[in-house]
Design an enzyme around this catalytic site. Structure first.
Site, PDB file in Angstrom:
ATOM      1  CD  GLU A 288      -1.461  14.408  -7.981  1.00  0.00           C
ATOM      2  OE1 GLU A 288      -2.660  14.104  -7.968  1.00  0.00           O
ATOM      3  OE2 GLU A 288      -0.960  15.096  -8.874  1.00  0.00           O
TER       4      GLU A 288
ATOM      5  CD  GLU B 104       1.674  -1.670   4.726  1.00  0.00           C
ATOM      6  OE1 GLU B 104       1.632  -0.452   4.910  1.00  0.00           O
ATOM      7  OE2 GLU B 104       0.683  -2.346   4.397  1.00  0.00           O
TER       8      GLU B 104
ATOM      9  CE  LYS C   4      -4.388  13.734  -3.067  1.00  0.00           C
ATOM     10  NZ  LYS C   4      -3.746  12.940  -4.066  1.00  0.00           N
TER      11      LYS C   4
ATOM     12  CD  GLU D  69      -7.688  -1.024   3.696  1.00  0.00           C
ATOM     13  OE1 GLU D  69      -6.593  -1.235   4.278  1.00  0.00           O
ATOM     14  OE2 GLU D  69      -7.895  -1.267   2.508  1.00  0.00           O
TER      15      GLU D  69
ATOM     16  CB  THR E  97      -0.819   9.329   5.093  1.00  0.00           C
ATOM     17  OG1 THR E  97       0.478   9.237   4.518  1.00  0.00           O
ATOM     18  CG2 THR E  97      -1.565  10.463   4.444  1.00  0.00           C
ATOM     19  N   GLY E  98      -2.478   8.204   7.553  1.00  0.00           N
ATOM     20  CA  GLY E  98      -3.779   7.992   8.185  1.00  0.00           C
ATOM     21  C   GLY E  98      -3.850   8.633   9.567  1.00  0.00           C
TER      22      GLY E  98
ATOM     23  N   GLY F   4      -4.643   4.158   2.671  1.00  0.00           N
ATOM     24  CA  GLY F   4      -3.241   4.478   2.393  1.00  0.00           C
ATOM     25  C   GLY F   4      -2.362   4.110   3.562  1.00  0.00           C
ATOM     26  N   GLY F   5      -1.239   4.791   3.665  1.00  0.00           N
ATOM     27  CA  GLY F   5      -0.239   4.464   4.672  1.00  0.00           C
ATOM     28  C   GLY F   5      -0.676   4.863   6.075  1.00  0.00           C
TER      29      GLY F   5
ATOM     30  CB  CYS G 244      -3.583  -2.903   2.681  1.00  0.00           C
ATOM     31  SG  CYS G 244      -5.153  -3.333   1.929  1.00  0.00           S
TER      32      CYS G 244
END
Ligand code: NDP
Length: 495
Positions: A182, A389, A179, A254, A236-237, A232-233, A288
């Site tokens: 987007e 970040e 995935k 990560e 979200t992680g 990702g962020g 990152c």
């Protein structure tokens, strides 16, 4: 070099290219000019379920996991060759989709090919262990694929982050549901076209587009998935980790960083300035591991800031397709707003803007998402711009008195992804690096990474490691096998 007609991106489920069942799609935007360059299928929960079921069926059938390692490696070598064959096209697509300058996109494609070759080689090498146990027994360990892996990838390295997960996952014999973000779906679709071209069996790699909160969420929650690998962020992680707990999925994360770049007075001055610029402004700061906190020893602080600002102001910002461009736009209008709002926060917190701070609209860049290389000084550790970040071309430069204070400031973060030290004193460099609570470190350089070495962070920068042998192990289960060499009853019970 740019995309001249819009692309139409379908999903790839069980070996078939498909539109979303709803028929919905969303536009893909070139961040350099805000123009629509394509449309991507907007998958639904049902589309995702179909892909997961296809991956599950393919795994359980053994069509992939039961090939010999050499046979799987052969596919991976062919994929690497195809990536090189399509290098020019992939580079062009990545520039249009993500905005990165030519040299960065070009390097990503080369790295992607090298990553497939690395794992193709690694998987055929000896692995497993045997143990010295009592002589009438033999104990051994073998590695097996985890099963069906959900791979969730961000927009900053659309092709390469996908490959860092796909290459080890496929090498190990897993099937996958992939995935992409987007925001940047194009090179993922091209990569899966390559998989089809080399004849990867149906159902082994399934590609689903759609909103993270919809299809990504289904991937994380669905009990047919054995493992989630996410880059990702951090917000979200954390969310993914919570949701994956319900079905006790294995999770690799990560996440973000706020990495310190420590510069001692005895460092080679121009080298330190040069790498500090590279550390934060490569990828427009959307990396990152970006060196977003520069810590400079007091005695050279003013000279360093002056030289750093002088050079930052000369960075040529422009569209990635322009060979003169050294730094591209931010990835999307939403991300542009986020970065600009952090710059406002920095000003309100009382930090001093040494340069930059604005969106760039001159010289035909007004429709793109360009931001000036931005430097804040006179900052304190409690400021948001020092702790959070920003993921843009925004850096803070702090001052330290001695080695101890440098280490204290460097570790004053919830993150622990990366960090660097510049000094000609080898013993000091290693002393400081060993005190850094970070997984990826450098001495007298920045950003370089290798397929052979593990990539990942301490603290809230993540769980697990990508790349290297560690990266393969993330996609393997470990099984112990105990063999009785003296086949006769144990006689534990008398009757
Ligand atoms: P996200 O972490 O939200 O997105 C990364 C991936 O996760 C995308 O594929 C996204 O899909 C997907 N996703 C989003 N929500 C969910 C969910 N609930 N379940 C499963 N998958 C999900 O990154 P953002 O684009 O929102 O960026 C936010 C911040 O994260 C950035 O400003 C930056 O600080 C950081 N970041 C860090 C990266 C890194 O390399 N460590 C990379 C990118 C961002 P979709 O795109 O469809 O939403």
């Amino acid at each position: 070099m740019e995309i001249t007609k819009t692309v139409d991106l379908k999903m790839y489920i069980n070996g078939e290219w498909k539109n979303a069942t709803s028929g919905d799609s969303r536009p893909v935007i070139n961040p350099a000019d805000g123009k629509v360059i394509g449309y991507v299928a907007e998958g639904s929960v049902n589309d995702m379920k179909e892909a997961i079921e296809a991956a599950r069926k393919a795994f359980d059938s053994g069509i992939w996991s039961e090939l010999s390692a050499a046979e799987r490696a052969n596919y991976l070598f062919k994929i690497a060759d195809k990536l090189e064959e399509y290098q020019e096209e992939l580079t062009r697509l990545e520039i249009s989709d993500n905005g990165k300058p030519f040299r960065e996109a070009d390097a990503d494609v080369m790295d992607a090919a090298a990553c497939f070759r690395y794992y193709a080689g690694l998987i055929t090498k000896p692995d497993g262990e045997t143990y010295h146990v009592p002589a009438d027994m033999q104990a051994m360990v073998i590695k097996e694929p985890v099963g069906v892996c959900g791979l969730i990838v961000p927009w900053n390295y659309p092709l390469l982050m996908g490959v860092w997960k796909l290459a080890p996952a496929l090498a190990a014999g897993n099937t996958v549901v992939f995935k992409p973000s987007e925001v940047t779906p194009i090179t993922s679709a091209k990569l899966v076209e390559i998989f089809e071209e080399v004849g990867l069996p149906k159902g082994v790699c399934n590609l689903v587009f759609g909103a993270g909160a919809v299809v990504g969420n289904e991937l994380v929650e669905n009990p047919l998935i054995d493992k989630i690998s996410f880059t990702g962020g951090t917000v979200t992680g954390k969310n993914i980790m919570r949701k994956a707990a319900d079905s006790v999925k294995k999770v690799s994360l990560e996440l973000g960083g706020k990495s310190p770049n420590i510069i001692f007075a005895d460092a080679d001055f121009e080298t330190a300035v040069d790498y500090a610029l590279f550390g934060i402004f490569a990828g427009s700061g959307q990396i990152c591991a970006a060196g977003s906190r520069i810590l400079v020893e007091e005695s050279i602080y003013d000279r360093f800031v002056e030289r750093f600002v002088e050079r930052a102001q000369k960075i040529k910002v422009g569209p990635g397709h322009d060979p003169q461009s050294e730094m591209g736009p931010l990835v999307s209008s939403e991300h542009l707003e986020k970065v600009l709002s952090y710059i406002e926060v920095g000003k309100q917190e009382g930090a001093r803007l040494a340069c930059g701070g604005n969106r760039i609209t001159a010289n035909g860049l007004d429709q793109g998402y360009f931001v000036e290389p931005t430097v804040f000084v006179d900052v304190t550790s409690s400021m948001k711009i020092v702790q959070e970040e920003i993921f843009g071309p925004v850096v803070v430069i702090q001052k330290f008195k001695d080695e101890q204070e440098a280490i204290q400031l460097a570790n004053d973060s919830v993150y622990g992804l990366a960090g660097s030290v510049f000094t000609i004193d080898g013993a000091k460099a290693l002393r400081v690096i060993k005190k850094l609570r970070a997984g990826i470190t450098w001495i007298n350089t920045y950003h370089f990474t290798f397929n052979e070495a593990p990539w990942g962070g301490y603290k809230q920068s993540g769980i697990g490691r990508g790349l290297g042998t560690y990266g393969l192990e993330e996609y393997q289960e470990v099984k112990q096998i105990n063999i009785n060499l003296s086949v006769e009853p144990i006689g534990w019970f008398e009757n």
